[in-house]
Design a protein around this motif. Structure first.
Motif, short mmCIF file in Angstrom:
data_model
loop_
_atom_site.label_atom_id
_atom_site.label_comp_id
_atom_site.label_asym_id
_atom_site.label_seq_id
_atom_site.Cartn_x
_atom_site.Cartn_y
_atom_site.Cartn_z
N ASN A 1 -3.12 8.63 2.45
CA ASN A 1 -1.93 8.93 3.25
C ASN A 1 -2.22 8.81 4.74
OD1 ASN A 1 -1.33 9.91 0.58
ND2 ASN A 1 0.40 11.02 1.45
N TYR A 2 -3.40 9.34 5.14
CA TYR A 2 -3.79 9.22 6.54
C TYR A 2 -4.02 7.75 6.91
CZ TYR A 2 -4.61 14.28 6.47
OH TYR A 2 -4.46 15.63 6.37
N HIS B 1 3.16 6.01 -2.98
CA HIS B 1 4.33 6.76 -3.44
C HIS B 1 4.37 6.90 -4.95
CE1 HIS B 1 8.32 8.40 -3.59
NE2 HIS B 1 8.75 7.39 -4.32
N PHE B 2 4.04 5.84 -5.67
CA PHE B 2 4.18 5.85 -7.12
C PHE B 2 2.92 6.34 -7.84
CE2 PHE B 2 7.37 2.55 -5.94
CZ PHE B 2 8.48 3.24 -6.40
N ARG B 3 1.80 6.45 -7.12
CA ARG B 3 0.56 6.89 -7.74
C ARG B 3 -0.04 8.06 -6.97
NH1 ARG B 3 -2.56 1.24 -9.43
NH2 ARG B 3 -0.89 0.40 -10.75
N LYS B 4 0.69 9.14 -6.88
CA LYS B 4 0.21 10.33 -6.18
C LYS B 4 -0.79 11.08 -7.06
CE LYS B 4 4.56 11.29 -3.71
NZ LYS B 4 5.48 10.38 -4.40
N PRO B 5 -1.84 11.65 -6.46
CA PRO B 5 -2.70 12.56 -7.20
C PRO B 5 -1.88 13.71 -7.79
CG PRO B 5 -3.69 11.97 -5.10
CD PRO B 5 -2.29 11.43 -5.08
N LYS B 6 -2.25 14.17 -8.96
CA LYS B 6 -1.43 15.16 -9.66
C LYS B 6 -1.24 16.44 -8.84
CE LYS B 6 -2.47 13.58 -14.34
NZ LYS B 6 -3.05 13.92 -15.67
N GLN B 7 -2.32 16.93 -8.25
CA GLN B 7 -2.20 18.16 -7.48
C GLN B 7 -1.30 17.99 -6.27
OE1 GLN B 7 -6.25 19.42 -6.64
NE2 GLN B 7 -6.08 20.99 -8.23
N PHE C 1 0.83 -1.20 0.00
CA PHE C 1 0.00 0.00 0.00
C PHE C 1 0.87 1.26 0.00
CE2 PHE C 1 -2.98 2.94 2.34
CZ PHE C 1 -3.80 3.15 1.24
N GLY C 2 1.95 1.22 0.77
CA GLY C 2 2.87 2.36 0.80
C GLY C 2 3.49 2.61 -0.56
N ALA C 3 3.83 1.54 -1.27
CA ALA C 3 4.40 1.68 -2.62
C ALA C 3 3.39 2.31 -3.56
CB ALA C 3 4.86 0.32 -3.14
N SER C 4 2.14 1.88 -3.47
CA SER C 4 1.11 2.43 -4.36
C SER C 4 0.90 3.91 -4.09
CB SER C 4 -0.20 1.66 -4.20
OG SER C 4 -0.79 1.91 -2.93
N GLU D 1 7.73 2.14 -0.37
CA GLU D 1 7.45 2.90 0.83
C GLU D 1 6.76 1.98 1.82
OE1 GLU D 1 4.88 6.16 0.25
OE2 GLU D 1 5.13 6.90 2.29
N ALA D 2 7.24 1.96 3.08
CA ALA D 2 6.61 1.11 4.07
C ALA D 2 5.58 1.87 4.88
CB ALA D 2 7.67 0.53 5.02
N LYS D 3 5.94 3.03 5.44
CA LYS D 3 4.97 3.78 6.19
C LYS D 3 5.28 5.24 6.06
CE LYS D 3 5.17 2.25 10.43
NZ LYS D 3 6.06 2.85 10.92
N ALA D 4 4.34 6.07 5.85
CA ALA D 4 4.54 7.51 5.84
C ALA D 4 3.71 8.09 6.97
CB ALA D 4 4.10 8.11 4.51
#
Length: 228
Positions: free
Chosen positions: A125-126, A107-113, A102-105, A224-227
């Motif tokens: 993220n929360y 990181h690599f698929r951020k909303p554009k804004q 989930f962390g990887a997704s 990404e493991a945890k943000a």
């Protein structure tokens, strides 16, 4: 004169399992969370440190620890996941692997804004942050069931010294204080940086805006493991 009974092979594996899992779940995972909490408003390198600890270092340690536990069960011929400790152990391990994915997704698929520094923090993220803290909390419970109930039941050697229980309480208190101190001291700064990024405000609070935005991270090909 007390008779010392040598450790049986499966008991040695249980001890090794406990050492690796305590280091991984109660040492490395909290360290990665604290790195993210304390460094994210000061440097974009926070993410690199975060995934290295949570995935590259903690991952092998946790996998080895869990594998040792499985092998101990096989050697002891004590059955599969037939008690609370074993069942929760499997559940927490699966949850940890899901958290990595989930962390990887995220990181690599951020909303554009959000990726451009203009959008609001996405819900995922929360969710990722809360799940990471939940895994650590469950691991704390799991470790305690290991030395309080699983070891005496599986080995017949009686309970572990109360020193382990005292250390467990002290370690939990220290981790909670360390994390929430970071929230109290730095969350306002983080939110201010994100607000300024959304508004494109470069004229006020110049010294603060020179710092990287809290959600910025260096480009990475790692997981990404945890943000938090």
């Amino acid at each position: 004169m007390a008779i010392v009974i040598p450790l049986l092979p499966f008991e040695k594996y249980i001890i090794a399992h406990a050492i690796f899992c305590v280091i991984g779940f109660l040492g490395l995972l909290p360290l990665g969370a604290l790195l993210a909490r304390y460094s994210r408003t000061f440097t974009p390198r926070w993410f690199t440190a975060h995934w290295i600890v949570q995935f590259a270092i903690a991952g092998p340690v946790i996998i080895i620890g869990v594998s040792l536990g499985f092998h101990a069960v096989v050697l002891a011929q004590s059955g599969g996941a037939n008690d609370v400790h074993k069942q929760w152990g499997v559940a927490i391990f699966v949850l940890y692997l899901a958290q990595l994915a989930f962390g990887a997704s995220i990181h690599f698929r951020k909303p554009k804004q959000w990726a451009s520094g203009q959008g609001r923090r996405p819900f995922q993220n929360y969710f990722h942050a809360v799940t990471g803290l939940l895994i650590i909390a469950l691991a704390m419970f799991q470790v305690r069931t290991g030395f309080r109930s699983e070891w005496p039941v599986q080995t017949g050697r009686g309970p572990i010294s109360n020193g382990a229980n005292v250390f467990w309480y002290i370690w939990i208190i220290l981790l909670v204080i360390a994390y929430f101190a970071g929230v109290v001291l730095l969350l306002r700064r983080q939110l201010m940086q994100e607000r300024q990024a959304r508004r494109g405000d470069s004229s006020s609070n110049t010294e603060l805006t020179k710092q990287p935005m809290a959600h910025e991270a260096e480009p990475s090909t790692a997981t990404e493991a945890k943000a938090v």
